[in-house]
Design a protein around this motif. Structure first.
Motif, mmCIF file in Angstrom:
data_model
loop_
_atom_site.group_PDB
_atom_site.id
_atom_site.type_symbol
_atom_site.label_atom_id
_atom_site.label_comp_id
_atom_site.label_asym_id
_atom_site.label_seq_id
_atom_site.Cartn_x
_atom_site.Cartn_y
_atom_site.Cartn_z
ATOM 1 N N ARG A 11 -3.380 6.337 -7.180
ATOM 2 C CA ARG A 11 -4.504 6.078 -7.893
ATOM 3 C C ARG A 11 -5.165 6.901 -9.247
ATOM 4 O O ARG A 11 -5.445 6.617 -10.169
ATOM 5 C CB ARG A 11 -5.533 6.110 -6.996
ATOM 6 C CG ARG A 11 -5.511 5.233 -5.852
ATOM 7 C CD ARG A 11 -5.715 3.859 -6.253
ATOM 8 N NE ARG A 11 -5.423 2.640 -5.413
ATOM 9 C CZ ARG A 11 -5.645 1.236 -5.579
ATOM 10 N NH1 ARG A 11 -5.645 0.916 -6.685
ATOM 11 N NH2 ARG A 11 -5.441 0.253 -4.532
ATOM 12 N N SER A 23 1.335 6.809 2.287
ATOM 13 C CA SER A 23 0.615 7.932 2.857
ATOM 14 C C SER A 23 -0.663 8.290 2.102
ATOM 15 O O SER A 23 -0.641 7.763 1.026
ATOM 16 C CB SER A 23 1.689 9.290 2.841
ATOM 17 O OG SER A 23 1.709 9.718 1.572
ATOM 18 N N ALA A 24 -1.418 8.986 2.449
ATOM 19 C CA ALA A 24 -2.657 9.481 1.895
ATOM 20 C C ALA A 24 -2.215 10.025 0.550
ATOM 21 O O ALA A 24 -2.880 9.784 -0.524
ATOM 22 C CB ALA A 24 -3.580 10.079 2.473
ATOM 23 N N SER A 25 -1.126 10.925 0.587
ATOM 24 C CA SER A 25 -0.651 11.718 -0.808
ATOM 25 C C SER A 25 -0.130 10.882 -1.788
ATOM 26 O O SER A 25 -0.510 10.819 -2.981
ATOM 27 C CB SER A 25 0.133 12.697 -0.273
ATOM 28 O OG SER A 25 1.455 12.266 0.302
ATOM 29 N N GLN A 26 0.412 9.680 -1.294
ATOM 30 C CA GLN A 26 1.019 8.905 -2.277
ATOM 31 C C GLN A 26 0.057 7.911 -2.862
ATOM 32 O O GLN A 26 -0.094 7.519 -3.955
ATOM 33 C CB GLN A 26 2.100 7.974 -1.595
ATOM 34 C CG GLN A 26 3.369 8.646 -1.232
ATOM 35 C CD GLN A 26 4.383 8.366 -2.455
ATOM 36 O OE1 GLN A 26 5.301 7.564 -2.491
ATOM 37 N NE2 GLN A 26 4.484 9.401 -3.240
ATOM 38 N N GLU A 27 -1.124 7.636 -2.034
ATOM 39 C CA GLU A 27 -2.182 6.800 -2.462
ATOM 40 C C GLU A 27 -2.915 7.732 -3.456
ATOM 41 O O GLU A 27 -3.287 7.066 -4.497
ATOM 42 C CB GLU A 27 -3.146 6.539 -1.338
ATOM 43 C CG GLU A 27 -4.630 5.810 -1.589
ATOM 44 C CD GLU A 27 -4.297 4.402 -1.707
ATOM 45 O OE1 GLU A 27 -5.387 3.712 -2.454
ATOM 46 O OE2 GLU A 27 -3.401 3.826 -1.234
ATOM 47 N N SER A 28 -3.153 8.897 -3.331
ATOM 48 C CA SER A 28 -3.788 9.821 -4.299
ATOM 49 C C SER A 28 -3.121 9.972 -5.617
ATOM 50 O O SER A 28 -3.625 9.871 -6.660
ATOM 51 C CB SER A 28 -4.035 11.059 -3.642
ATOM 52 O OG SER A 28 -4.652 11.895 -4.569
ATOM 53 N N GLU A 29 -1.836 9.964 -5.384
ATOM 54 C CA GLU A 29 -0.692 10.124 -6.642
ATOM 55 C C GLU A 29 -1.085 8.805 -7.701
ATOM 56 O O GLU A 29 -1.142 9.062 -8.665
ATOM 57 C CB GLU A 29 0.610 10.498 -6.371
ATOM 58 C CG GLU A 29 0.463 11.913 -5.802
ATOM 59 C CD GLU A 29 2.116 12.262 -5.381
ATOM 60 O OE1 GLU A 29 2.570 13.555 -5.222
ATOM 61 O OE2 GLU A 29 2.938 11.281 -4.882
ATOM 62 N N ASN A 66 0.868 -1.070 -0.193
ATOM 63 C CA ASN A 66 0.079 0.043 0.057
ATOM 64 C C ASN A 66 0.811 1.162 -0.001
ATOM 65 O O ASN A 66 1.959 1.238 0.557
ATOM 66 C CB ASN A 66 -1.061 0.034 1.281
ATOM 67 C CG ASN A 66 -2.195 -0.845 0.955
ATOM 68 O OD1 ASN A 66 -2.829 -0.757 -0.197
ATOM 69 N ND2 ASN A 66 -2.559 -1.690 1.984
#
Length: 239
Positions: A159, A151-157, A148
């Motif tokens: 996806r 971080s939330a920012s890496q997830e957003s980038e 996974n």
């Protein structure tokens, strides 16, 4: 007849009765790698990564103890995380083939179209990607680490990158929204017995504690492949 049409079309994954999903398309019933060409966008795991070094002892132990061809291990040089799935020549149906190309177009045509599009594609952010290891994937068709974004920012980038690649390449796989990032280590050639499952569970649990909690991956690479043993980088996707 096109070159693509001349390629032997083996039954698709899961067609071998009582066998895991990678048999016989990717591996035969003896565990030998099969011709299964396509293209993909991946991040190779660098041999200099702490994760690479930590996985090698597990790889060597599974290789030495592989009971009756239970698994086929992927070469360490092929270890990677898929960013976007691309196409497989033997899978020609909506959702698995670009909508702006005929279903009978040669794979070479798809490679050329993807190459032109991706050379103009802007990644939109800088590498490295920071990934977190969240255990193993469910052991259905093989052995792989569940990853996974850290971080939330890496997830957003990541996806968002997959969405933009889908639009650019005119392909959207059925699992696009729910895609699980992972790093495959081995494919099952047959389903394990209860004893073998217990052995694997103990072995993988032991090694999980020895792996780094997080690790980095570099720029995504547009790759061609003929088998699951080698992914040939054509170029990096640039920020």
């Amino acid at each position: 007849m096109t070159k693509s049409e001349m390629i032997e079309r083996r039954p698709l994954a899961g067609a071998e009765a009582g066998r895991p999903g990678g048999v016989p398309a990717k591996f035969d019933t003896e565990g030998r790698v099969q011709h299964f060409p396509g293209n993909t966008i991946i991040c190779h795991l660098s041999p200099e990564s702490p994760l690479f070094e930590a996985l090698l002892p597990l790889y060597r132990e599974l290789e030495a103890e592989n009971p009756d061809t239970l698994i086929t291990l992927l070469p360490p040089s092929s270890w990677h995380m898929t960013v976007f799935e691309g196409v497989c020549d033997q899978v020609r149906k909506p959702g698995f083939w670009p909508s702006d190309l005929p279903m009978d177009a040669p794979l070479e045509d798809c490679n050329a179209v993807y190459s032109r599009k991706l050379q103009k594609f802007n990644l939109g952010f800088d590498a490295p990607f920071r990934l977190r290891i969240d255990g193993y994937l469910p052991r259905v068709n093989g052995i792989g680490l569940h990853l996974n974004p850290a971080s939330a920012s890496q997830e957003s980038e990541l996806r968002g990158l997959r969405d933009r690649l889908s639009d650019t390449l005119q392909i959207r796989h059925p699992s696009h929204e729910a895609y699980a990032f992972h790093l495959s280590i081995a494919y099952f050639i047959r389903f394990p017995s209860e004893q073998e499952s217990a052995w694997l569970e103990a072995k993988l649990t032991e090694y999980l504690t020895k792996l780094p909690r997080e690790f980095d991956l570099g720029l995504p690479e547009f790759c061609y492949f003929d088998t699951m043993f080698e992914f040939r980088r054509q170029f990096f996707l640039e920020p």
